[in-house]
Design a protein around this motif. Structure first.
Motif, mmCIF file in Angstrom:
data_model
loop_
_atom_site.group_PDB
_atom_site.id
_atom_site.type_symbol
_atom_site.label_atom_id
_atom_site.label_comp_id
_atom_site.label_asym_id
_atom_site.label_seq_id
_atom_site.Cartn_x
_atom_site.Cartn_y
_atom_site.Cartn_z
ATOM 1 N N MET A 58 0.833 -1.212 0.000
ATOM 2 C CA MET A 58 0.000 0.000 0.000
ATOM 3 C C MET A 58 0.860 1.253 0.000
ATOM 4 N N ALA A 59 1.929 1.249 0.782
ATOM 5 C CA ALA A 59 2.815 2.420 0.821
ATOM 6 C C ALA A 59 3.417 2.699 -0.550
ATOM 7 N N PHE A 60 3.730 1.625 -1.277
ATOM 8 C CA PHE A 60 4.321 1.793 -2.613
ATOM 9 C C PHE A 60 3.292 2.337 -3.605
ATOM 10 N N GLN A 61 2.072 1.838 -3.514
ATOM 11 C CA GLN A 61 1.047 2.198 -4.485
ATOM 12 C C GLN A 61 0.406 3.558 -4.204
ATOM 13 N N LEU A 62 0.400 3.993 -2.934
ATOM 14 C CA LEU A 62 -0.410 5.148 -2.557
ATOM 15 C C LEU A 62 0.417 6.379 -2.211
ATOM 16 N N SER A 63 1.607 6.442 -2.729
ATOM 17 C CA SER A 63 2.460 7.586 -2.419
ATOM 18 C C SER A 63 1.853 8.899 -2.909
ATOM 19 N N ASP A 64 1.042 8.848 -3.976
ATOM 20 C CA ASP A 64 0.441 10.068 -4.507
ATOM 21 C C ASP A 64 -1.083 10.050 -4.411
ATOM 22 N N ALA A 65 -1.647 9.240 -3.517
ATOM 23 C CA ALA A 65 -3.101 9.138 -3.385
ATOM 24 C C ALA A 65 -3.666 10.365 -2.692
ATOM 25 N N ASP A 66 -4.909 10.747 -3.061
ATOM 26 C CA ASP A 66 -5.546 11.850 -2.355
ATOM 27 C C ASP A 66 -6.100 11.330 -1.024
ATOM 28 N N PRO A 67 -6.412 12.229 -0.072
ATOM 29 C CA PRO A 67 -6.761 11.785 1.280
ATOM 30 C C PRO A 67 -7.953 10.834 1.343
ATOM 31 N N THR A 68 -9.025 11.118 0.608
ATOM 32 C CA THR A 68 -10.210 10.265 0.681
ATOM 33 C C THR A 68 -9.921 8.872 0.151
ATOM 34 N N GLU A 69 -9.173 8.792 -0.931
ATOM 35 C CA GLU A 69 -8.772 7.499 -1.476
ATOM 36 C C GLU A 69 -7.944 6.728 -0.455
ATOM 37 N N LEU A 70 -7.027 7.432 0.203
ATOM 38 C CA LEU A 70 -6.177 6.792 1.206
ATOM 39 C C LEU A 70 -7.002 6.284 2.382
ATOM 40 N N VAL B 10 -14.160 8.867 5.321
ATOM 41 C CA VAL B 10 -14.560 8.816 3.905
ATOM 42 C C VAL B 10 -15.871 9.555 3.683
ATOM 43 N N LEU B 11 -16.717 9.628 4.698
ATOM 44 C CA LEU B 11 -18.072 10.146 4.535
ATOM 45 C C LEU B 11 -18.165 11.592 4.044
ATOM 46 N N PRO B 12 -17.402 12.543 4.594
ATOM 47 C CA PRO B 12 -17.599 13.938 4.164
ATOM 48 C C PRO B 12 -17.512 14.136 2.656
ATOM 49 N N GLY C 182 -22.518 3.594 -0.620
ATOM 50 C CA GLY C 182 -21.448 2.669 -0.258
ATOM 51 C C GLY C 182 -20.672 3.124 0.959
ATOM 52 N N ALA C 183 -20.375 4.427 1.035
ATOM 53 C CA ALA C 183 -19.623 4.945 2.173
ATOM 54 C C ALA C 183 -20.430 4.843 3.460
ATOM 55 N N THR C 184 -21.744 5.047 3.368
ATOM 56 C CA THR C 184 -22.593 4.908 4.560
ATOM 57 C C THR C 184 -22.636 3.470 5.038
ATOM 58 N N LEU C 185 -22.761 2.526 4.097
ATOM 59 C CA LEU C 185 -22.746 1.111 4.468
ATOM 60 C C LEU C 185 -21.438 0.742 5.150
ATOM 61 N N ALA C 186 -20.314 1.230 4.595
ATOM 62 C CA ALA C 186 -19.007 0.949 5.194
ATOM 63 C C ALA C 186 -18.898 1.576 6.588
ATOM 64 N N ALA C 187 -19.416 2.794 6.742
ATOM 65 C CA ALA C 187 -19.353 3.459 8.039
ATOM 66 C C ALA C 187 -20.194 2.719 9.085
ATOM 67 N N ILE C 188 -21.346 2.195 8.661
ATOM 68 C CA ILE C 188 -22.170 1.404 9.579
ATOM 69 C C ILE C 188 -21.391 0.188 10.063
#
Length: 631
Positions: free
Chosen positions: A30-42, A87-89, A119-125
């Motif tokens: 994950m560290a290798f793949q997400l070096s340039d990921a935006d915060p929500t994706e991360l 992720v929700l906001p 999907g984000a609400t289901l994950a948050a639940i």
């Protein structure tokens, strides 16, 4: 002399080493793949990965003792909950975010994220309820052994549901779907030496298998027709009328319904859920509120734009949901075991959601009720767990309501009593609580529909009356009156989750503005999602018709409970017998199982164990296959 616990820890050393390797590999990748990921994706990827990393490391941590093990599990659960909330906001206020990660490019197998309000609400639940259940477990499960296995499976359960809600890839959907099934089996059958627990877990695994096969076959058909595993790409093709041949879409739609029926315990595949009450009550809270059964409803909601152009598809889920809601509510009025009554209640409420999805314009009401139900049902099951703990612990799995009258009254268990009451008020749709708004949206959509939808509305209104009856019945038996047994209120690690869930049950409907507008933004216009702000929801629901309907349902339900003895006496003798046999469906499945066992006994005679015979059989099968291909 080495104790059993020490022996278990020593045997867990290989698993610990493997866990460290897996955790390092996951985090490093994950560290290798997400070096340039935006915060929500991360946040989304970490929310999925964190429980799995926790699962890998838990055997290592368990070697440090019971206290370290349980608080590590709680910490991982809390971190997962925080990440899903992070992720929700963005998911609720902006356009849906779609990320794709290449996997097996020649066949277009990707791991995709689709971050929208649903999907984000289901994950948050799953994340939040999972964290509360883990905290509750620190005291509820303290008297048990095998807790490393318990916490591993619980974290895996939560992680699979978070991933299921956030992914866009049908391949990943199927993987998480199967992990949910595996965890449900392992947790329902947690007490493996108890025949009832093992049978309950096996029954859940086998019955939901029908749905699992349906999902796999449906995914195969959709890929054959579209050339992609991305749900959103398939939605776009369906909207443009590009999915051919039509028969593949038709069969895929039917198979996805079968998948949802199995996972969400809808008629006639509902027989596994009452027997799942053999699980620890913390796990029944997860199964009924945050994981497992929500998956089938979410699958239908997520793929609705693919299949809703086929009119029969909506009618089918409307009929299945309505029948499930009514038949299960009737069973709940008859059940004497506390957890089984709540189990039938779950089937009924899932039927409400399924029926809502089958009503034109019912997507928002159904998914909004999914949110409401997740909260008040988690509260009700954990409240039941609090009662069970007070009566003697987890092994006291079943509470006959008639034999434990008043045991959780206000004087003995004030927090459990009040919070359970809040959960029941949400369940019956009492004005001001979350269930009121979502239930009335479903009933309102049905009342304004065509003939079939109006008939469904009438059945669901009767079901709402039955819901009031069995809810009052549960509270009357267990939470009122003078008890014969003296018990104490549960410890704070158990009452704090109850208070949090009670507060959410009373206030979660206030999120309708963000939730409904996010749903409107992520679904095509054909889904007919009508967004509301808070004032608009109150104006739409709190009409004279709705208030009259609600008052009527509550009043008739109360009177039916008050005069239940007379109603039971007036009912035909066949009715109790039918309910006792669970409509005969359970016996039908058992007869099929017996026939299958007999067939296997006959076929087994061909397996002599002789390598020569087996080799001849393999060669003959190969030759027959070649001949078929050549012809």
């Amino acid at each position: 002399m080495v104790t059993t616990e020490q022996g278990t820890e020593r045997r867990s050393t290989p698993a610990s080493v493997l866990g460290i390797v897996v955790a390092v590999a996951v985090l490093g990748g994950m560290a290798f793949q997400l070096s340039d990921a935006d915060p929500t994706e991360l946040y989304a990827l970490l929310a999925i990965a964190t429980p799995f990393v926790g699962v890998a490391l838990l055997p290592v941590v368990a070697m440090g003792g019971d206290a370290l093990r349980k608080w590590f599990a709680v910490g991982i659960g809390a971190l997962t909950g925080v990440l899903t909330l992070a992720v929700l906001p963005e998911a609720l206020t902006g356009d849906p975010l779609h990320y794709t990660y290449a996997w097996a490019q020649p066949v277009d197998v990707t791991f995709g994220l689709y971050l929208d309000g649903l999907g984000a609400t289901l994950a948050a639940i799953a994340g939040v309820v999972g964290a509360l259940v883990l905290l509750f477990s620190t005291r509820f499960m303290e008297r048990e052994s095998g807790l490393t296995r318990y916490y591993v499976l619980t974290l895996l359960f939560v992680g699979a549901m978070v991933g299921f809600g956030l992914t866009d890839s049908l391949i990943a959907v199927y993987v998480f779907w199967e992990v949910l099934g595996l965890c449900s089996f392992g947790l329902i059958a947690f007490w493996m030496t108890d025949p009832a627990s093992f049978r309950g877990g096996m029954k859940a695994f086998v019955v939901t298998r029908f749905g699992d096969i349906g999902l796999l076959a449906g995914i195969g058909l959709l890929y054959a027709a579209t050339g992609t595993f991305s749900i959103q790409n398939i939605v776009e093709q369906a909207g443009a009328g590009l999915i051919e041949p039509q028969w593949m879409l038709t069969w895929a739609g039917a198979l996805f319904i079968l998948a949802a029926m199995g996972k969400s315990a809808q008629f006639p595949l509902q027989v596994w859920l009452p027997d799942a009450m053999e699980a620890p009550t913390t796990i029944t809270a997860l199964i009924h509120a945050a994981c497992m059964v929500n998956a089938g409803i979410y699958l239908i909601a997520r793929t609705l734009p693919i299949f809703d152009g086929m009119g029969w598809w909506l009618d089918a889920i409307l009929v299945i949901g309505t029948a499930s809601a009514f038949l299960a509510a009737l069973m709940a009025t008859y059940a004497t075991d506390l957890k089984r009554a709540l189990a039938y209640c779950t089937i009924s409420q899932l039927g409400y959601m399924m029926a809502g999805l089958g009503i034109v314009g019912g997507l928002l009401p159904a998914t909004f009720h999914l949110l409401s139900h997740s909260l008040f049902k988690a509260l009700l099951f954990l409240g039941a767990g609090s009662v069970i703990y007070a009566l003697g612990g987890t092994v006291h799995k079943h509470v006959d309501m008639r034999e434990n009258a008043g045991v959780a009254n206000f004087d003995q268990m004030p927090i459990t009593n009040l919070t359970f009451l809040v959960g029941l008020l949400g369940l019956i749709g009492f004005p001001g609580f979350n269930g009121f708004w979502s239930k009335e949206l479903i009933l309102g959509a049905g009342r304004a529909g065509d003939t079939l939808e109006v008939v469904a509305f009438a059945v669901l209104a009767v079901t709402a009356v039955l819901t009031v009856v069995y809810s009052i019945r549960i509270y009357h038996f267990v939470f009122r009156g003078e008890p014969e047994k003296e018990v104490d209120e549960s410890p704070s690690a158990m009452t704090v989750p109850l208070i949090v869930l009670a507060a959410l049950t009373a206030t979660s409907w206030l999120a309708i503005d963000q939730f409904s507008h996010a749903l409107e933004a992520s679904y095509p216009a054909g889904a007919e999602v009508h967004a509301y702000d808070l004032g608009g929801l109150v104006e739409h629901v709190a009409t004279a018709e709705t208030i009259a309907l609600t008052v009527g349902i509550l009043a008739v339900g109360y009177l039916a409970f008050r005069y239940r003895a007379s109603i039971y006496d007036a009912a035909p003798d066949a009715v109790p017998a039918i309910l006792e046999r669970r409509y005969g469906i359970n016996g039908f499945y058992l007869r099929i199982a017996d026939l299958y066992r007999d067939l296997c006994g006959v076929v087994r005679r061909t397996q002599t164990g002789d390598v020569n015979y087996n080799t001849v059989g393999v060669v003959l099968a190969f030759l027959v296959g070649i001949a078929v291909l050549l012809v």
